[in-house]
Design an enzyme around this catalytic site. Structure first.
Site, PDB file in Angstrom:
ATOM      1  N   VAL A   1      22.919 -47.968  13.752  1.00 28.54           N
ATOM      2  CA  VAL A   1      24.113 -48.085  13.783  1.00 28.54           C
ATOM      3  C   VAL A   1      24.419 -47.356  12.527  1.00 28.54           C
ATOM      4  O   VAL A   1      23.925 -47.114  11.424  1.00 28.54           O
ATOM      5  CB  VAL A   1      24.368 -49.845  13.484  1.00 28.54           C
ATOM      6  CG1 VAL A   1      25.916 -49.966  13.371  1.00 28.54           C
ATOM      7  CG2 VAL A   1      23.996 -50.723  14.386  1.00 28.54           C
ATOM      8  N   CYS A   2      25.533 -46.513  12.768  1.00 28.15           N
ATOM      9  CA  CYS A   2      26.248 -45.865  11.599  1.00 28.15           C
ATOM     10  C   CYS A   2      25.298 -44.951  11.044  1.00 28.15           C
ATOM     11  O   CYS A   2      24.417 -44.178  11.744  1.00 28.15           O
ATOM     12  CB  CYS A   2      26.793 -46.712  10.657  1.00 28.15           C
ATOM     13  SG  CYS A   2      28.001 -45.934   9.397  1.00 28.15           S
ATOM     14  N   THR A   3      24.951 -44.848   9.693  1.00 26.19           N
ATOM     15  CA  THR A   3      24.075 -43.981   9.073  1.00 26.19           C
ATOM     16  C   THR A   3      22.677 -44.354   9.145  1.00 26.19           C
ATOM     17  O   THR A   3      21.775 -43.780   8.643  1.00 26.19           O
ATOM     18  CB  THR A   3      24.632 -43.631   7.623  1.00 26.19           C
ATOM     19  OG1 THR A   3      24.758 -45.110   6.841  1.00 26.19           O
ATOM     20  CG2 THR A   3      25.835 -43.177   7.538  1.00 26.19           C
TER      21      THR A   3
ATOM     22  N   THR B   1      26.429 -40.696  14.602  1.00 22.42           N
ATOM     23  CA  THR B   1      26.674 -41.353  13.247  1.00 22.42           C
ATOM     24  C   THR B   1      28.137 -41.549  12.988  1.00 22.42           C
ATOM     25  O   THR B   1      29.077 -41.023  13.819  1.00 22.42           O
ATOM     26  CB  THR B   1      25.827 -40.848  12.188  1.00 22.42           C
ATOM     27  OG1 THR B   1      26.116 -41.978  11.179  1.00 22.42           O
ATOM     28  CG2 THR B   1      26.411 -39.619  11.705  1.00 22.42           C
TER      29      THR B   1
END
Length: 322
Positions: free
Chosen positions: A104-106, A124
């Site tokens: 998730v995300c970074t 990302t």
């Protein structure tokens, strides 16, 4: 019924919503279908840690004591910028044993550092896509989708995109009706497919410094079916067409024509996603004039005709992931 273990990796500086958003979705599914998922969290030492928001959380166990899960969830947060080498090493050794790996995300930076994204498509948060591509050139970074699935690895954009991805996995595992029930409970949309862009045309572009140009940007957004030629827009800004085109590109970061194309495409996408209006009517309302003109714009930019794009928002089941 197979019980799918979901293990979320925690670390100092983790983004709490990257963890709790997807886990709320999986936990909701486990409440509705007992035994469907077992949701747990783990960190290197199992001790309480602070998230990026200052919230203190206590993992369920140490990573060393965790059995290979069905779904390994790797969240993002400030802690991914200088990760503990032991965490990267653990991911490199143990993540491949999970049936599916989800960032998730970074969190994508952690998977990439562990070599798990080499040769794969990934995304990302849009503000970090350039950094991901620069730091890990073996990763094929796609900056626009809210999530990307490549084999047994999935990566998603910021916070809410992690929920979108979790719902997609739940739909795959347990069916659309259950995923829709959870989406309603969480008050989020179920129909956001992975290839939906992370940001609108207005966010993707810069906002002009000068008021007349900002007003023109807003007017374009509110009137996609109007005459949006450079001559007309320049007249609204009180500038000559040449001066307007030059100033617009300098302040917005793209030509007026490119900006108009993006706004019209976004307006059409939203109508296809949120209404049952016919394609011919949508093409007129969004300034394309004809369905064929809109079809060409969609095929050129999104790789799918409008009818196919609409169908993707009501999928049956995605290709098998596990």
């Amino acid at each position: 019924m197979e019980q799918r273990d979901v293990l979320a990796v925690l670390f100092e500086g983790v983004q709490s919503l990257d963890v709790t958003g997807p886990l709320e979705a999986f936990s909701g599914a486990a409440l509705r279908v007992p035994g469907a998922y077992r949701v747990r969290t783990a960190s290197l030492d199992g001790a309480p840690l602070r998230t990026s928001s200052g919230l203190t959380v206590t993992p369920d166990l140490r990573l060393a004591d965790a059995e290979p899960p069905h779904t390994l969830l790797v969240p993002g947060g400030r802690g991914t910028r200088a990760p503990d080498p032991r965490l990267v090493e653990w991911l490199g050794l143990h993540a491949p044993r999970a049936r599916r790996k989800v960032a998730v995300c970074t969190g994508a930076f952690l998977l990439a550092a562990a070599g798990l994204l080499d040769g794969r498509r990934a995304t990302t948060h849009w503000t970090r896509c350039d950094a991901l591509a620069e730091m890990f050139p073996a990763v094929r970074v796609e900056p626009e989708p809210i999530y990307v699935r490549d084999g047994d690895v999935a990566t998603s954009a910021g916070v809410t995109a992690g929920i979108d991805l979790a719902l997609a996995l739940i739909e795959e595992d347990l069916g659309r009706d259950l995923a829709l029930d959870i989406a309603r409970h969480l008050v989020v949309f179920l129909r956001r497919p992975g290839n939906q862009t992370q940001f609108s045309a207005q966010l993707a572009a810069q906002t002009a410094d000068r008021r007349p140009l900002r007003d023109v940007q807003q007017w374009i957004t509110e009137n996609p079916a109007a005459d949006l030629s450079v001559e007309t827009l320049a007249g609204r800004a009180g500038l000559s067409p040449r001066h307007f085109a030059r100033a617009f590109r300098a302040e917005v970061g793209m030509t007026p024509g490119r900006y108009v194309d993006r706004v019209r495409l976004e307006a059409a996408r939203r109508l296809l996603e949120d209404t049952a209006d016919g394609i011919e009517g949508i093409s007129r309302r969004c300034g394309y004039g004809t369905p064929e003109a809109m079809r060409r714009a969609f095929s050129r930019t999104l790789g799918a005709a409008p009818a196919e794009y609409r169908r993707r928002f009501q999928p049956a089941s995605p290709p098998p992931f596990s």
